[in-house]
Motif scaffolding. Sequence first.
Motif, PDB file in Angstrom:
ATOM      1  N   LEU A 138       0.956  -1.538  -0.126  1.00 11.46           N
ATOM      2  CA  LEU A 138       0.013   0.041   0.063  1.00 11.46           C
ATOM      3  C   LEU A 138       0.917   1.288  -0.042  1.00 11.46           C
ATOM      4  CD1 LEU A 138      -2.750  -1.101   2.492  1.00 11.46           C
ATOM      5  CD2 LEU A 138      -2.835  -1.107  -0.004  1.00 11.46           C
ATOM      6  N   ASP A 139       1.982   1.289   0.832  1.00  6.43           N
ATOM      7  CA  ASP A 139       2.818   2.484   0.717  1.00  6.43           C
ATOM      8  C   ASP A 139       3.441   2.738  -0.451  1.00  6.43           C
ATOM      9  OD1 ASP A 139       2.289   3.213   3.558  1.00  6.43           O
ATOM     10  OD2 ASP A 139       4.287   1.868   4.278  1.00  6.43           O
ATOM     11  N   SER A 140       3.814   1.473  -1.243  1.00  7.94           N
ATOM     12  CA  SER A 140       4.404   1.822  -2.644  1.00  7.94           C
ATOM     13  C   SER A 140       3.480   2.212  -3.564  1.00  7.94           C
ATOM     14  CB  SER A 140       4.868   0.356  -3.235  1.00  7.94           C
ATOM     15  OG  SER A 140       3.725  -0.484  -3.549  1.00  7.94           O
ATOM     16  N   GLY A 141       2.160   2.462  -3.362  1.00  6.87           N
ATOM     17  CA  GLY A 141       1.338   2.875  -4.068  1.00  6.87           C
ATOM     18  C   GLY A 141       0.994   4.618  -3.787  1.00  6.87           C
ATOM     19  N   ALA A 142       1.464   5.007  -2.869  1.00  8.77           N
ATOM     20  CA  ALA A 142       1.789   6.413  -2.630  1.00  8.77           C
ATOM     21  C   ALA A 142       2.931   7.161  -3.281  1.00  8.77           C
ATOM     22  CB  ALA A 142       1.637   6.575  -1.246  1.00  8.77           C
ATOM     23  N   TYR A 143       2.891   7.134  -4.680  1.00  9.32           N
ATOM     24  CA  TYR A 143       4.113   7.521  -5.538  1.00  9.32           C
ATOM     25  C   TYR A 143       4.327   8.933  -5.427  1.00  9.32           C
ATOM     26  CZ  TYR A 143       7.203   7.682  -9.208  1.00  9.32           C
ATOM     27  OH  TYR A 143       8.413   8.019 -10.294  1.00  9.32           O
ATOM     28  N   THR A 144       3.502   9.659  -5.560  1.00  9.00           N
ATOM     29  CA  THR A 144       3.822  11.144  -5.788  1.00  9.00           C
ATOM     30  C   THR A 144       4.014  11.507  -4.028  1.00  9.00           C
ATOM     31  OG1 THR A 144       1.517  11.651  -5.423  1.00  9.00           O
ATOM     32  CG2 THR A 144       2.268  11.441  -7.587  1.00  9.00           C
ATOM     33  N   ALA A 145       4.640  12.895  -4.154  1.00  8.07           N
ATOM     34  CA  ALA A 145       4.997  13.460  -2.721  1.00  8.07           C
ATOM     35  C   ALA A 145       3.705  13.767  -1.787  1.00  8.07           C
ATOM     36  CB  ALA A 145       5.836  14.778  -3.078  1.00  8.07           C
ATOM     37  N   ALA A 146       2.812  14.430  -2.392  1.00  5.82           N
ATOM     38  CA  ALA A 146       1.553  14.476  -1.944  1.00  5.82           C
ATOM     39  C   ALA A 146       0.836  13.236  -1.245  1.00  5.82           C
ATOM     40  CB  ALA A 146       0.466  15.362  -2.697  1.00  5.82           C
ATOM     41  N   ALA A 147       0.951  12.206  -2.052  1.00  4.12           N
ATOM     42  CA  ALA A 147       0.123  11.098  -1.578  1.00  4.12           C
ATOM     43  C   ALA A 147       1.110  10.249  -0.518  1.00  4.12           C
ATOM     44  CB  ALA A 147      -0.044  10.059  -2.921  1.00  4.12           C
ATOM     45  N   TRP A 148       2.247  10.423  -0.551  1.00  3.31           N
ATOM     46  CA  TRP A 148       3.193   9.740   0.416  1.00  3.31           C
ATOM     47  C   TRP A 148       3.033  10.619   1.745  1.00  3.31           C
ATOM     48  CZ3 TRP A 148       5.952   5.601   1.148  1.00  3.31           C
ATOM     49  CH2 TRP A 148       6.570   5.402   2.110  1.00  3.31           C
TER      50      TRP A 148
END
Length: 255
Positions: free
Chosen positions: A124-134
């Motif tokens: 799931l963490d790997s899906g937060a690719y962009t800075a905002a998503a992370w």
Amino acid sequence: MNISVSNHLPGTPARQPQREVLNVKGLSAGYGPVRVIHDLDLVVQCGERIGIVGLNGHGKSTLFYAIAGLTGWQRGSIKLNGGEVGRMRSQGPGRYTHEIVRAGLALIPQGDEIFHGLTVEEHLDSGAYTAAAWRDRAARKLRILEIFPPLRKLMDVPVGRLSGGERRMVSIGRGLMTDASLFLVDEPSLGLAPKIGKSVINALMAVELGNAAMIIAEQNVALLEGRVDRVIGMHVGKLKGEASAALALNVYRKA
């Protein structure tokens, strides 16, 4: 296995109809000498949930890969949120995919396109690719767990130990972690028991898209009929126009 759903993802804006998320014109694509997609046109508006139906091998996955820049070669125009992402390319599949993802694309592939040694939470963490998503990943994971409650007790478990239905939840959840404006979901029910496949589709239907759009490629036409905004048939690399799911399936059986 029952899957409950949530109607909102973090940061989902209000829907603004009649804005193009995707505009594909004259797209041809393939691998090596083989042409799979033939001069294809497709326009998708924000807030739309579209089903593309057709038999295996007729180009549904290749269309998704072309939009993501992952085919062996392609030509034609692909505009995502008004910006050209298609380019002319004859080699180097994937060379610009990271830029296309940043432009707003999320590709959720069919089958077990996962890393079996990583845990559910790591996926799931790997899906937060962009800075905002992370930065927002903790809240995003909570929303994914509202959509797929069975994953709550599995966050520390390597995905290689999960059932087929649980792995599909992880794959879809990873895609929903992004800041995408276009979700491409490839054969979400493939290989799943009918009840589980239906539950996965239910989860996708209940995601509030806001200004985003979703295209679902499926062979199981009955799962989409009456539940998406449009059903478009696909046969030998060409879109065959909008139709009811039942009519589309009948056309391909006779083709």
